[in-house]
Design a protein around this motif. Structure first.
Motif, mmCIF file in Angstrom:
data_model
loop_
_atom_site.group_PDB
_atom_site.id
_atom_site.type_symbol
_atom_site.label_atom_id
_atom_site.label_comp_id
_atom_site.label_asym_id
_atom_site.label_seq_id
_atom_site.Cartn_x
_atom_site.Cartn_y
_atom_site.Cartn_z
ATOM 1 N N ALA A 123 0.823 -1.208 0.000
ATOM 2 C CA ALA A 123 0.000 0.000 0.000
ATOM 3 C C ALA A 123 0.859 1.261 0.000
ATOM 4 O O ALA A 123 1.958 1.291 0.558
ATOM 5 N N LYS A 124 0.322 2.311 -0.583
ATOM 6 C CA LYS A 124 0.990 3.611 -0.636
ATOM 7 C C LYS A 124 0.320 4.638 0.268
ATOM 8 O O LYS A 124 0.827 5.738 0.435
ATOM 9 N N GLY A 125 -0.815 4.295 0.834
ATOM 10 C CA GLY A 125 -1.626 5.269 1.544
ATOM 11 C C GLY A 125 -1.158 5.576 2.945
ATOM 12 O O GLY A 125 -0.434 4.791 3.579
ATOM 13 N N GLU A 126 -1.618 6.719 3.439
ATOM 14 C CA GLU A 126 -1.418 7.094 4.834
ATOM 15 C C GLU A 126 -2.371 6.326 5.734
ATOM 16 O O GLU A 126 -2.099 6.113 6.915
ATOM 17 N N VAL A 127 -3.494 5.892 5.158
ATOM 18 C CA VAL A 127 -4.518 5.144 5.885
ATOM 19 C C VAL A 127 -4.765 3.833 5.153
ATOM 20 O O VAL A 127 -4.867 3.808 3.923
ATOM 21 N N PHE A 128 -4.864 2.728 5.915
ATOM 22 C CA PHE A 128 -5.240 1.436 5.354
ATOM 23 C C PHE A 128 -6.702 1.171 5.704
ATOM 24 O O PHE A 128 -7.063 1.135 6.881
ATOM 25 N N ALA A 129 -7.541 0.977 4.699
ATOM 26 C CA ALA A 129 -8.953 0.653 4.917
ATOM 27 C C ALA A 129 -9.197 -0.759 4.418
ATOM 28 O O ALA A 129 -8.880 -1.085 3.272
#
Length: 795
Positions: free
Chosen positions: A311-317
């Motif tokens: 993942a590249k995101g600041e948040v994992f959903a």
């Protein structure tokens, strides 16, 4: 334009006492619905409005709720395509009929913060049903027009923020009639009796747009597509939406399609295929915007960690392949996450309409995934199909534990996150539609997986589990059917003399009595006493009474659970009763089987012996070992090497999570385990004396078999006049066998500890009453007071 019609009747009298009054009310509802049945402008009916709290308290909450449910059934039989509800208010927030199509509350709170907090409470109370405000406004006789204008200006934003399905401004004009009487002592309108606009009218006009108020409201709140207005988020962090799938092709396409339509500007979608053998890859290729990752089948936790690593995101959903995300799912998740000092956030998983009566029964049965709330906005547990966490929180606790292959990883993650001092928020408006299992076999397989997860969780988080192996939640479990029987009735605060303005309902925690009566342990004891009754006629009635208690739990579930109306038949409720009986048994059996299978060290590992240097024979005392170091090597060095050896050799063990008196519990054979405890004495200048204590612990199977054997032995001796050695001798041999197995296991663990100490650079101290082997490790020179303490502390 659509109209909500309130059906008035004599709610101010003791309407349940008189049969004639009840018939008149039912007839008035029947006549009114008949008059407008099929009219295209009818949005829905309210079969009642704000029955006074004192009258409800007088008549009984359950009786009033059932009466309202009866009125809804009458109306629905006449006009089945129209929505039905009842308008309640804070003094009777507990009056929630079970068969309404949507929930309607009249709320008058003038403070925005209090108003939003109460709306979130109502969202949790109403569960899966849409929530609308039937009345909201401010009286300009007791308050100024400026106050009314200011309140109405923030009202729409608060309603949207809290995810309501709609709101009603009360009212257009000050001219109002109730019961045929002109009401002159209030003025809730946004225009006067003479239709002159108030300041609130202009405030709404300015807030909603330059057009006329009706058209402005229509534009603001949505048209045919019901699109809601959204307040801009404080910031828009990049989110990685991670979906893990194993043979989930049946619902995967609808899941990915819903994720591609989210009302959020900056996110990516990652699909982790955990070794699927169906058409998962082919389905993924139909969605070019989805990043597809394939791995060998390693379990759910490993797949979630794989997604996080990519993942590249600041948040994992996270969501599951059998879910469909609401279009505003990420908007509400991130909005809640940003609203406070939270590490993660979750939301509810709502069951979509069932495709057949079997699926409807599975959805109504106990054991489905649900959230656990500490407050209306703080969660203890959020289900894995609807959760999001900051990257920093995920990395701080090391991600998901790969030991959990089927389920339980989300529970473990939430508990570890909270033990690290983090807070998990809950957003009742961040919805995913979660398919329950489509068949009975799939449902029972799911419960088997949950039982396995509970067994694994129990050894890691022992403090959170009761004696039967079921979780003990601190918060309130939501998502289960609300059945009010004598052991599980909610508590209602009515206020003094039943006149409180906010009469709150407090659902009681899941009844421990009900949990025991439906547990596999209770069922096994029932069978045992049934067999014992063959020999003791006086006990024959006991197992029947015990099984009667188990049936009471299942019957309560059958009677009070909510099934989709079109599938709500007698045979459907009988199936729910059967599932309520079977579900805890399947789950309990899986807990014990997992424990027997996974919490036993292989026999080959126990029979093997450590390779110790010449003269490295283990001390005569298996209970205590003592080691010395002058290089500052304390118990932590020793424990680190012990963990390495346990993993290298394939031992099964649990580590102290902060709630135990031992450091490591080592699972041995079918009968015993060993609890290992350490302590270090610090004597200055890097001199450390570390003590290790080993204690044999009986496992549950050993206790049960001994109790059964002793019960049979006592029964035999009570029925004969002499000592029967044919019964006593086999039991004594069994006891001798247990003692030898305990000694063998402890001796093997002592060897492992001794080898770990040597690897850690610790030297074993031989006590005065023990003989050292020739060519042993050189004698350790220690101060006399230390040696004395060692000798005096032997056991």
């Amino acid at each position: 334009m659509r109209v909500i019609v309130t059906l008035p009747w004599a709610k101010h009298i003791e309407f349940l006492r008189d049969r004639k009054a009840r018939r008149q009310i039912a007839e008035s509802v029947r006549v009114a619905v008949n008059a407008y049945a099929g009219h295209p402008a009818i949005f829905g009916y309210l079969v009642g409005n704000e029955i006074s709290s004192t009258m409800v308290r007088w008549l009984g909450v359950r009786r009033v709720a059932e009466f309202i449910e009866g009125l809804i059934r009458i109306g629905r039989a006449i006009d089945p395509d129209t929505l039905f509800s009842y308008a309640t208010y804070p003094p009777t927030e507990y009056l929630l009929p079970g068969n309404v199509d949507f929930c309607c509350f009249n709320v008058y709170l003038h403070d925005q913060r209090d108003f939003e907090h109460y709306l979130l409470r109502l969202q949790n109370l109403t569960g899966e049903r849409p929530l609308i405000l039937g009345e909201f406004g401010m009286d300009t006789i007791r308050h100024s027009q400026e106050e009314q204008a200011e309140m109405l200006s923030w009202h729409v934003d608060s309603v949207v923020k809290c995810g309501l399905a709609g709101t009603v401004f009360f009212t257009w004009t000050d001219e109002w009639f109730t019961g045929g009487q002109d009401i002159s002592d209030w003025a809730f309108g946004i225009v006067t009796r003479q239709r002159a606009p108030k300041k609130s009218f202009y405030a709404l006009k300015e807030r909603l747009g330059p057009k006329k108020s009706f058209y402005a409201l229509k534009e603001r709140l949505g048209q045919e597509n019901s699109t809601l207005p959204h307040r801009p988020l404080p910031r828009v962090p990049f989110v990685s939406v991670i979906v893990c799938s194993y043979n989930g092709g049946r619902t995967l396409a609808t899941c990915l399609d819903s994720l591609g339509k989210l009302n959020y500007s900056d996110y990516e979608i990652i699909l982790v295929d955990d070794g699927s053998t169906d058409g998962t890859r082919d389905i993924a290729e139909q969605f070019p915007h989805v990043r597809y990752i394939y791995q060998e089948n390693r379990g759910l936790s490993h797949a979630r960690n794989t997604g996080a690593a990519a993942a590249k995101g600041e948040v994992f959903a996270y969501t599951d392949s059998d879910c469909m995300a609401d279009v505003d799912w990420l908007y509400y998740l991130i909005g809640t996450l940003l609203s406070g000092d939270y590490a993660g956030v979750g939301g509810p998983n709502v069951t979509p309409p069932a495709q057949n009566w079997i699926q409807a029964c599975v959805a109504a049965a106990p054991g489905g995934p649900s959230h656990v709330l500490l407050t209306d906005i703080i969660a203890e547990h959020i289900p894995g199909c609807n959760m999001a966490f900051y990257r920093w929180a995920f990395e701080n606790i090391g991600g998901f534990d790969a030991e959990y292959h089927k389920a339980g990883d989300d529970v473990d993650f939430c508990w570890r996150l909270q033990q690290a001092g983090c807070v998990i928020a809950f957003s009742p408006t961040a919805i995913v539609w979660h398919h329950r299992r489509f068949t009975l076999r799939a449902f029972l397989k799911q419960q088997d997986g949950y039982g396995e997860a509970e067994s694994l969780l129990r050894f890691k988080h022992l403090i959170f589990f009761g004696p039967t192996g079921t979780a003990k939640w601190r918060g309130q479990i939501y998502g289960t059917p609300r059945f009010s029987w004598f052991m599980n009735r909610p508590v209602i605060y009515h206020g003094i003399f039943g006149e409180g303005f906010f009469q709150s309902i407090y659902p009681t925690p899941q009844s421990e009595v009900a949990a025991y009566l439906s547990s596999i342990e209770w069922f096994a004891l029932t069978i045992f006493l049934f067999g014992l009754g063959i020999f003791l006629p006086a006990l024959r009635i006991v197992p029947y009474l015990m099984y009667g208690g188990t049936l009471c739990v299942a019957l309560s579930y059958m009677v009070r659970t909510t099934i989709e109306p079109k599938f709500d038949t007698v045979h459907a409720r009988l199936l729910v009763m059967f599932l309520a009986l079977v579900q805890p048994l399947v789950r309990g059996w899986s807990r014990y089987f997992t424990w027997l299978h996974f919490k036993r060290t292989p026999r080959s590992v126990i029979r093997a012996h450590e390779y110790l240097p010449t003269g490295g024979k283990v001390t005569a005392s298996l209970r205590r070992q003592i080691f010395w170091s002058e290089e500052g090597r304390d118990r932590h060095y020793l424990l680190g090497v012990i963990f390495q050896l346990l993993d290298e050799e394939g031992w099964r063990y649990s580590t102290d999570t902060g709630w135990n008196e031992w450091d490591i519990q080592i699972y041995g054979n079918f009968w015993w385990s060993v609890a290992l405890q350490t302590v270090t004495e610090y004597h200055g200048s890097g001199k450390c004396l570390t003590r290790v204590r080993l204690r044999s612990r009986l496992v549950t199977t050993t206790v049960i078999l001994n109790l059964v054997a002793l019960a049979l032995l006592v029964y035999r001796q009570l029925n004969i006049s002499h000592v029967d050695l044919w019964f006593i001798v086999p039991y004594l041999l069994f006891v001798i066998f247990l003692v030898t197995r305990a000694h063998a296991l402890k001796s093997r663990v002592a060897e492992l500890v001794d080898l770990a100490a040597r690897r850690a650079g610790l030297k074993r101290i031989v006590r005065r009453d023990e003989k050292a082997e020739p060519k042993s490790t050189p004698e350790v020179q220690v101060a006399m007071d230390i040696v004395d303490s060692v000798s005096s502390g032997r056991s």
